[in-house]
Scaffold this active site. Structure first.
Site, PDB file in Angstrom:
ATOM      1  CG  MET A 292      38.916  39.716  34.374  1.00  0.00           C
ATOM      2  SD  MET A 292      37.136  39.931  33.988  1.00  0.00           S
ATOM      3  CE  MET A 292      36.880  41.482  33.241  1.00  0.00           C
TER       4      MET A 292
ATOM      5  N   GLY B 104      36.776  46.752  43.485  1.00  0.00           N
ATOM      6  CA  GLY B 104      37.086  47.869  42.767  1.00  0.00           C
ATOM      7  C   GLY B 104      35.897  48.857  42.695  1.00  0.00           C
TER       8      GLY B 104
ATOM      9  CE  LYS C  29      34.278  29.307  47.760  1.00  0.00           C
ATOM     10  NZ  LYS C  29      34.152  29.767  49.086  1.00  0.00           N
TER      11      LYS C  29
ATOM     12  CG  ASP D 125      31.412  40.084  43.313  1.00  0.00           C
ATOM     13  OD1 ASP D 125      30.360  39.598  43.039  1.00  0.00           O
ATOM     14  OD2 ASP D 125      31.713  41.034  42.281  1.00  0.00           O
TER      15      ASP D 125
ATOM     16  CB  THR E  53      38.725  51.003  39.046  1.00  0.00           C
ATOM     17  OG1 THR E  53      38.766  49.732  38.414  1.00  0.00           O
ATOM     18  CG2 THR E  53      39.683  51.977  38.536  1.00  0.00           C
TER      19      THR E  53
HETATM   20  N1  SAH Z   1      35.243  46.124  39.415  1.00  0.00           N
HETATM   21  C1  SAH Z   1      36.680  45.795  39.363  1.00  0.00           C
HETATM   22  C2  SAH Z   1      36.898  44.739  38.430  1.00  0.00           C
HETATM   23  C3  SAH Z   1      36.683  43.489  38.323  1.00  0.00           C
HETATM   24  S1  SAH Z   1      36.893  42.456  37.117  1.00  0.00           S
HETATM   25  C4  SAH Z   1      37.629  46.945  39.414  1.00  0.00           C
HETATM   26  O1  SAH Z   1      36.890  47.961  39.453  1.00  0.00           O
HETATM   27  O2  SAH Z   1      38.716  46.761  39.772  1.00  0.00           O
HETATM   28  C5  SAH Z   1      38.236  41.337  37.971  1.00  0.00           C
HETATM   29  C6  SAH Z   1      39.258  41.676  37.438  1.00  0.00           C
HETATM   30  O3  SAH Z   1      39.869  42.746  38.131  1.00  0.00           O
HETATM   31  C7  SAH Z   1      40.390  40.640  37.847  1.00  0.00           C
HETATM   32  O4  SAH Z   1      40.421  39.850  36.989  1.00  0.00           O
HETATM   33  C8  SAH Z   1      41.720  41.570  37.824  1.00  0.00           C
HETATM   34  O5  SAH Z   1      42.167  41.603  36.351  1.00  0.00           O
HETATM   35  C9  SAH Z   1      41.268  42.686  38.507  1.00  0.00           C
HETATM   36  N2  SAH Z   1      41.602  43.178  39.731  1.00  0.00           N
HETATM   37  C10 SAH Z   1      40.893  43.552  40.797  1.00  0.00           C
HETATM   38  N3  SAH Z   1      41.249  43.412  41.943  1.00  0.00           N
HETATM   39  C11 SAH Z   1      42.505  43.528  41.682  1.00  0.00           C
HETATM   40  C12 SAH Z   1      43.697  43.790  42.391  1.00  0.00           C
HETATM   41  N4  SAH Z   1      43.679  44.085  43.832  1.00  0.00           N
HETATM   42  N5  SAH Z   1      44.971  43.722  41.884  1.00  0.00           N
HETATM   43  C13 SAH Z   1      44.916  43.649  40.482  1.00  0.00           C
HETATM   44  N6  SAH Z   1      43.968  43.159  39.748  1.00  0.00           N
HETATM   45  C14 SAH Z   1      42.654  43.196  40.334  1.00  0.00           C
END
Ligand code: SAH
Length: 258
Positions: A178, A97, A65, A43, A126
């Site tokens: 998000m 995450g 992309k 991703d 996460t």
């Molecule tokens: N699977 C991911 C979430 C994906 S959705 C997880 O478990 O973290 C994407 C959202 O995750 C982003 O819009 C943001 O809100 C959050 N996110 C992902 N990485 C981040 C980071 N390093 N710091 C803060 N927010 C993060």
């Protein structure tokens, strides 16, 4: 060969959590899977530092992309995963995450299962876990909250609806993914359902990365503070949590210890 490694390297498709960005927060299992992969389909949010850890034979494909074209659809990504795996390549589908948290995992799993392919899921840390650690706080705390919510600001319909009344109660904690664009909507709904305007809301941008930012706000000040902070990276709203005053010291101290 250790049993776990055997499992990873013999499944055609591994859905792997890359964690929040700091490569030290990858699991050992994730690292092994990256190094054994023929192709890593990642991703946009997976950090560049992590992508340098793939094996010398590994091809990288960006599922965010392709080239300079528009972002690709979920159907295209499903096809990419299945297509690669059907050629016999060991595929790692690398998600930021934890792959099971707002990661559209089920859609990709369905495609893989439908194609008759075996898979494994390697959980990751996460971003809420990294964000709360950066604040020096806990997601749950005796006497404050016995539950924590992982919620999204957006769903396929637009701003996501939640049980605002429950969330508005004193002491509730939620990690809101998000949420940057939805902040004003979330603020409005919570205040409408009786939340205290002084409830802390802390924005953690790029949690665990070298350029991590922590911005403290309250429900009342959230939209203004968010606009002023002008964040371009991934961010979480940590609802109900303020940074502990000593927390800023935590990261440098840990780094020195290692
Ligand atoms: N699977 C991911 C979430 C994906 S959705 C997880 O478990 O973290 C994407 C959202 O995750 C982003 O819009 C943001 O809100 C959050 N996110 C992902 N990485 C981040 C980071 N390093 N710091 C803060 N927010 C993060």
């Amino acid at each position: 060969m250790p049993r776990d490694l055997h499992t990873i390297t013999t499944q055609p498709v591994a859905f792997v959590g890359a964690g929040p960005g700091d490569p030290d927060l990858l699991t050992v299992k994730a690292l092994r899977a990256l190094q054994a992969a023929d192709v890593v389909i990642h991703d946009r949010l997976v950090s560049a530092d992590i992508l340098t850890l793939v094996g010398p034979q590994t091809r990288l494909r960006d599922a965010g992309k392709e080239g300079f074209g528009p972002s690709i659809t979920q159907g295209d990504i499903n096809q990419m995963i299945v297509g690669e795996a059907l050629t016999g390549a060991r595929v790692v589908r690398l998600k930021s995450g934890d792959p099971t948290v707002f990661g559209r995992l089920d859609e990709e799993l369905d495609a893989v299962i439908e194609a008759g392919l075996d898979y494994t899921i390697v959980p990751g840390l996460t971003s809420a876990s990294a964000a709360v650690a950066a604040l020096g706080q806990s997601l749950t705390k005796r006497g404050r909250n016995t539950a924590v919510r992982l919620i999204t600001g957006h769903d396929m319909q637009g701003y996501a609806d939640h049980d605002w009344r429950a969330l508005a109660r004193e002491g509730e904690v939620a990690a809101i993914y998000m949420a940057k664009k939805a902040a004003r909507f979330i603020q409005g709904r919570l205040l409408m359902h009786g939340a205290t305007p002084s409830t802390p809301v802390t924005i953690v941008e790029k949690a665990s990365r070298p350029d991590q930012r922590i911005v403290a706000a309250t429900l009342a000040t959230l939209p203004a503070i968010l606009a002023e902070a002008d964040m371009t990276g991934p961010a979480l709203l940590m609802y109900g949590l303020a940074p502990r005053e000593t927390a800023q010291m935590a990261l440098p101290q840990v780094q020195e210890m290692i």
